[in-house]
Design an enzyme around this catalytic site. Structure first.
Site, PDB file in Angstrom:
ATOM      1  N   GLU A  32      57.832  30.167  46.123  1.00 43.24           N
ATOM      2  CA  GLU A  32      57.274  31.304  46.862  1.00 43.24           C
ATOM      3  C   GLU A  32      57.931  31.434  48.234  1.00 43.24           C
ATOM      4  OE1 GLU A  32      55.471  29.053  45.184  1.00 43.24           O
ATOM      5  OE2 GLU A  32      54.881  30.343  43.526  1.00 43.24           O
ATOM      6  N   HIS A  81      43.721  30.378  40.061  1.00 40.74           N
ATOM      7  CA  HIS A  81      44.081  31.666  39.459  1.00 40.74           C
ATOM      8  C   HIS A  81      43.012  32.717  39.722  1.00 40.74           C
ATOM      9  CE1 HIS A  81      46.542  28.831  37.123  1.00 40.74           C
ATOM     10  NE2 HIS A  81      47.371  29.836  36.947  1.00 40.74           N
TER      11      HIS A  81
END
Lengths: 369, 341
Positions: free
Chosen positions: B77, B146
């Site tokens: 990321e 998530h």
């Protein structure tokens, strides 16, 4: 022939000024004198800035004394104003050598109206769109992934500019460094990474920074060549950086150059006294003997073109005069007022910032009344 | 959406026929149309290429626009966001996908140190027009890596814009506006609405201005204010109140930074009651800022304390997925409390 991954730093000039291998033809006495001039000018800039600190006219400064060959040599290997630079915070010598006016550097360090960054950043965090010298971030290694992206954009845009990213040895411990190196490697992005290994991240020595023997060996892991250079030997820095930059420009993908150098001063004015706690006088003296400016002076003497005492004094006097004049001119431009605090946060001022600016205006005008 | 809102959005680009699509289709259409419109737009992230993203938001785009413009990156990321910063500074319009908002941590330094501040710290010499798209929120049995709603980390950062649509119309219009804008935008996509939220979008090109809320339902007794994944439940609660004769005004913030203070304050001044709904943990929740502005600007008209329904201050739980989220019952309870105060 220049090879990556050498076990010892590539060197052309020994500590005593004697060439250890034949100098490339382009290193004429005139070029060497020009390099000497730029390095001495940068060192005197350092000295003057320390004076400005003591006078309370600026609040932070990170010297580059001892690292002049690395930064001047790198600058001379690039196409200034054409190639993009994502620098770190100790790169004012690089900026000066690439053509950033001393006035611009001083304006930023003093936070005056003439500062192109508008007094937003702490001193010594300059930027220049004209030179494609991107704004410095204090967060260590934070510039490395953007530099990879800059080079990827370059590839997409398709011209022969390259991106250069500099950092110290401490930065190579950060996650961002590894992320950026990996990204550039996989994308075969035209990025030249230059580690200015001055061996100390504030008080942490490079041996405590990494378990690998050198920084340049890490390049192998990212699929790029890693060059190891004597960073106090300006001929070696220029030769290796020019070689590496040519490969990057030709589409070979990124490269890493590790310049082994030393900052002889403290990390910044903030640890000026603490410095004695983490390194010995003997160590500093060892590196003072390897001084890049003295080394070129000795080489020129060896070549029969010595720099006279008068010539040396003239460079010093001229630099001091230039700094003094530019400081007066920068300070005369005044300090940015409160309004600039709200500008450049976004492309357009959103309503909540308009309201906050209006409230501050009322407060400021109330104080004045 | 109110008639007024629709008129304002469509008035920018003309009128046309409409189609019914879901939220993820709206995202894909926005990306495809912007790739088509502007060669500076590039799309990248983990698995966005041949795979089309784990939610298929970029499905088919690499085949259509080529690997040079739609590509996979290393699993990093920090690299994805950082590279987007570098590309944006060089004049491209990067749209980076972070696979889940929960994974943005390694890119956090790049977002707050680089993307958010490049324009400011360089005195406007360098800019950072990028978009980071990321699925966020719960309701998909994803557990705490998530399902989180990390928007408050980003609304606390000057220089960023933060957006979270809840309808296909807004998803498409806001994403286009984000790509065309000159600021870095964090674009949260409520993943449980990807296929659940269906709605009409015009055939013609349009954008939705970042920073404007939508009044989904007009009312006089209570203002129900939410954004993102909670909106269907907010509207269900409003419908239940209507069945009991209570007129609730429903506001979808759509943009969190900047956010539409005017629409919210005017609504509360009209209704005298506000209940704020989000699924992020309660403490330092963005809605705390909304509550502050309401008490600051509509205090005299309040007939009850501002109510807040939020997630709990726990990591997001896997098994209690649905219990954690503020469903219609919890929203209704807060409304009843405000109405009976």
């Amino acid at each position: 022939m220049i090879h990556p991954h050498t076990p010892e730093p590539i060197q052309y000039i020994a500590e005593d000024g004697q060439p250890v291998q034949a100098l490339p033809e382009r290193f004429t006495p005139d070029l060497l004198r020009g390099l000497h001039h730029d390095m001495l000018r940068a060192r005197e800039f350092d000295r003057k800035l320390i004076t400005l600190l003591r006078q309370g006219r600026t609040t932070f400064y990170a010297q580059s004394s001892g690292m002049e060959a690395t930064q001047v040599g790198l600058a001379r290997s690039l196409q200034a104003g054409h190639d993009w630079v994502w620098p770190y915070y100790r790169d004012h010598t690089l900026a000066l050598s690439m053509g950033m006016p001393m006035f611009d550097l001083l304006s930023q360090c003093l936070g005056t109206n003439s500062d192109s960054c508008r007094g937003r950043q702490m001193p010594h965090h300059f930027a220049s769109a004209a030179l494609k010298f991107v704004s410095i971030s204090s967060s260590i290694a934070s510039q490395v992934p953007p530099a990879a992206g800059s080079a990827m954009a370059q590839k997409y845009l398709g011209s022969d500019e390259i991106t250069v990213c500099t950092f110290g040895d401490g930065a190579t411990s950060e996650g961002d460094w590894h992320a950026g190196m990996n990204m550039a490697g996989t994308a075969k992005a035209p990025c030249l990474f230059v580690c200015e290994n001055n061996q100390w991240a504030i008080s942490t020595g490079v041996q405590q920074q990494t378990a690998s023997e050198t920084i340049h060996v890490k390049a192998r892991a990212y699929g790029m060549p890693g060059y190891y250079v004597d960073g106090n030997d300006i001929v070696a820095v220029m030769e290796v950086c020019a070689h590496a930059a040519a490969g990057v420009r030709a589409g070979d993908g990124p490269a890493l150059v590790e310049c082994l150098t030393y900052r002889v001063g403290s990390h910044s004015n903030a640890d000026a006294d603490a410095e004695k706690q983490y390194r010995t006088r003997d160590e500093v003296n060892l590196w003072l003997a390897r001084d890049p400016i003295l080394r070129v002076e000795k080489l020129l003497e060896h070549l029969g073109h010595p720099v006279s005492t008068e010539e040396r004094s003239e460079i010093i006097t001229q630099t001091h005069r230039e700094v003094d004049q530019d400081v007066i001119r920068a300070e005369a431009s005044g300090q940015p007022d409160w309004r600039i605090m709200f500008e450049d946060v976004y492309a357009d001022l959103p309503s909540h910032l308009r309201e906050q600016a209006a409230a501050l205006r009322a407060e400021q005008e109330g104080v004045r009344a | 959406m109110t008639a007024t809102q629709e008129k304002r959005d469509t008035a920018e680009t003309g009128n046309g026929e409409t189609r019914t699509i879901n939220l993820i289709q709206a995202v894909t259409e926005a990306l495809a149309e912007e790739l088509e419109r502007d060669r500076r737009v590039v799309l990248f992230g983990e698995d966005v290429g041949a795979r089309g993203g784990v939610f298929m938001a970029t499905a088919g785009l690499q085949a259509r626009f080529g690997k040079e413009r739609v590509f996979d990156t290393p699993l990093s990321e920090a690299s994805i966001v950082g590279a987007a910063v570098g590309m944006a500074a060089r004049g491209l319009r990067p749209v980076a996908e972070i696979q889940f908002a929960d994974y943005m941590g390694p890119g956090f330094d790049q977002i707050i140190s680089q993307a958010a501040k490049l324009r400011y710290r360089s005195g406007g010499q360098f800019t950072c027009p990028l978009v980071i798209r990321t699925p966020s929120g719960g309701g998909v049995k994803g557990g705490h890596h998530h399902s989180q709603s990390p928007e408050s980390y980003y609304t606390h950062t000057p220089g960023l814009k933060v957006v979270m649509p809840s309808t296909p119309y807004d998803a498409k219009g806001l994403l286009k506006a984000a790509i065309r804008g000159d600021d870095p935008v964090i674009f949260f996509e409520p993943k449980r609405l990807y296929r659940a939220a269906k709605g009409e979008v015009p055939d013609h090109d349009y954008t939705v201005r970042i920073g404007e809320a939508a009044v989904r339902r007009e009312g006089t007794d209570l203002s129900l204010i939410g954004y993102g994944g909670v909106m269907p439940d907010v509207e269900r609660a409003a419908a239940a109140l209507a069945a009991e004769g209570v007129s609730a005004e429903v506001i979808d913030l759509r943009s969190l930074l900047p956010w539409d203070q005017g629409t919210v304050v005017r609504s509360v001044q009209k209704t005298g009651r506000a209940v704020l709904v989000s699924e992020a943990p309660r403490t330092s929740n963005f809605m705390g800022e909304v509550a502050y502005v309401i008490q600051e600007q509509a205090f005299d008209t309040l007939r009850a304390p501002v109510g807040q329904v939020a997630g709990f201050d726990t990591p997001y739980p896997y098994v209690q997925d649905k219990v954690y989220l503020p469903g219609p019952n919890r929203i209704l309870a807060a409304c009843v409390k405000a109405l009976n105060y």
